[in-house]
Design an enzyme around this catalytic site. Structure first.
Site, PDB file in Angstrom:
ATOM      1  N   HIS A 213       0.828  -1.210   0.000  1.00  0.00           N
ATOM      2  CA  HIS A 213       0.000   0.000   0.000  1.00  0.00           C
ATOM      3  C   HIS A 213       0.868   1.269   0.000  1.00  0.00           C
ATOM      4  CE1 HIS A 213      -3.471   2.478   1.644  1.00  0.00           C
ATOM      5  NE2 HIS A 213      -2.444   3.187   2.062  1.00  0.00           N
ATOM      6  N   GLU A 214       1.817   1.330   0.911  1.00  0.00           N
ATOM      7  CA  GLU A 214       2.653   2.544   1.008  1.00  0.00           C
ATOM      8  C   GLU A 214       3.488   2.748  -0.259  1.00  0.00           C
ATOM      9  OE1 GLU A 214       2.070   4.646   3.249  1.00  0.00           O
ATOM     10  OE2 GLU A 214       0.906   3.350   4.564  1.00  0.00           O
ATOM     11  N   HIS A 217       1.671   4.726  -2.778  1.00  0.00           N
ATOM     12  CA  HIS A 217       1.808   6.182  -2.618  1.00  0.00           C
ATOM     13  C   HIS A 217       3.128   6.659  -3.213  1.00  0.00           C
ATOM     14  CE1 HIS A 217      -1.743   6.589  -0.180  1.00  0.00           C
ATOM     15  NE2 HIS A 217      -1.269   5.941   0.861  1.00  0.00           N
TER      16      HIS A 217
HETATM   17 ZN   LIG Z   1      -2.241   5.169   2.520  1.00  0.00          ZN
END
Ligand SMILES: [Zn+2]
Ligand SMILES: *[C@@H]1O[C@H](CO)[C@@H](O)[C@H](O)[C@H]1NC(C)=O
Ligand SMILES: *[C@@H]1O[C@H](CO)[C@@H](O)[C@H](O)[C@H]1NC(C)=O
Ligand SMILES: *[C@@H]1O[C@H](CO)[C@@H](O)[C@H](O)[C@H]1NC(C)=O
Ligand SMILES: *[C@@H]1O[C@H](CO)[C@@H](O)[C@H](O)[C@H]1NC(C)=O
Length: 302
Positions: A213-214, A217
């Site tokens: 997930h990170e 980003h």
């Molecule tokens: Zn996030």
């Protein structure tokens, strides 16, 4: 030969060497502290151009020489450096095997996106302040440990990450002309609770998906629920349904639909929601395209 005592001794060793997954009540909810209000003006402008379809290399990106990526090009290969940072009390609790399994999870998750991670280093550091990363400690840690250039993905796996969050990361942005010194982008990278790694002790979030997930980003993606609204631009990605709330757990039946007036139900299985690790299944095609374009705009060759 006393085989049973050998096995017993081995089992005892294994238990003391790696923490058993337990229910960590501090993390019932994935929180990661990244949203567009933290993005630079350049990212804001670029993400809007990309969303509208008007993005053109050389005009939209304002970064000369970085073209829209050809979809037929081979995989994007991203160098990654893992930094395991523990308190003295937890020294040795995060193992090389956990780091290796984490890398494998990242590469499995990003394979359909045509992105692969080439690990250049895994460092192990014992530092009580850096393992928390409060205040200026995060910058001090990164100044000491960050490896490579702006195209090198640095992930700091910290045993006691501050802020009751599972992770946080920086969005890409324009680092300026030429070849700026790494000190100008020293804060770039992801900080992640180390026990979210495969085999960690955070129940529901110990399959390595926080790093997936990170990293989304870091590659330029926002949350599927960005803006927490059923109107507006949402995550600026055209094939993720409007979503006004983040997701806890994996509410698949009945389907969660926070914007019933808009097409589609919430993308609870998308890596950019806050669902449990076991609920995640992938990115959408437009998210893949966005990551490729963000990569060539901001990080490739930098
Ligand atoms: Zn996030
Ligand atoms: C943790 O909690 C969940 C739900 O509250 C439960 O299903 C699970 O069995 C628990 N696991 C452990 C290891 O205690
Ligand atoms: C966006 O992030 C900022 C900084 O982390 C935070 O203060 C703000 O509350 C967040 N906004 C939303 C809507 O989550
Ligand atoms: C980026 O856009 C958001 C709203 O979409 C805004 O809150 C933020 O201030 C903008 N950032 C900059 C640096 O312009
Ligand atoms: C940075 O990565 C290189 C491999 O590219 C490695 O040889 C070197 O030891 C690393 N430096 C640090 C400080 O970790």
């Amino acid at each position: 030969m006393h085989l049973s005592s050998v096995i017993f001794g081995l089992a005892g060793l294994l238990v003391s060497a790696s923490a058993k997954p337990t229910n960590n009540t501090a993390y019932k909810h994935f929180d990661c502290d990244v949203n567009i209000s933290r993005a630079s003006e350049h990212f804001n402008k670029t993400v809007r151009l990309m969303h509208s379809g008007a993005f053109k290399a050389h005009s939209g990106s304002q970064i000369a020489g970085h073209a829209v990526r050809d979809a037929s090009a081979g995989p994007i290969v991203v160098d990654v450096a893992f930094h395991i940072v523990t308190t003295a009390a937890k020294a040795g609790s995060i193992t090389q095997k956990m780091a290796d399994d984490q890398l494998a999870i990242l590469n499995k998750a990003y394979k359909p996106s045509n992105v692969q991670f080439n690990r250049i280093a895994t460092t192990f550091t014992v530092n009580d302040a850096w393992a928390v990363g409060a205040g200026s400690d995060a910058a001090a840690m990164k100044t000491a440990l960050r490896n490579g250039t702006y195209s090198t993905h640095n992930i700091y796996f910290m045993t006691d990450l501050t802020g009751s969050i599972l992770g946080t990361c920086s969005l890409p942005s324009d680092i300026g002309p030429g070849t700026p010194a790494p000190s100008t982008y020293i804060t770039d990278g992801c900080m992640i609770q180390a026990n979210t790694m495969p085999g960690g002790n955070i129940y529901g979030f110990n399959m390595g998906m926080t790093a997936v997930h990170e990293t989304g980003h870091w590659m330029g993606l926002l949350h599927t629920f960005e803006g927490y609204s059923c109107t507006g631009n949402g995550d600026f990605v055209s094939d993720t349904p409007m979503q006004s709330t983040s997701t806890d757990g994996c509410p698949a039946k009945p389907p969660k639909d926070s914007c019933p007036q808009s097409p589609g139900v919430d993308a609870i299985h998308n890596y950019m929601d806050y669902s449990d690790d076991s609920c995640y299944t992938g990115f959408t095609g437009q998210q893949n395209k966005r990551m490729a374009n963000m990569w060539s705009t901001y990080r490739l060759g930098r």
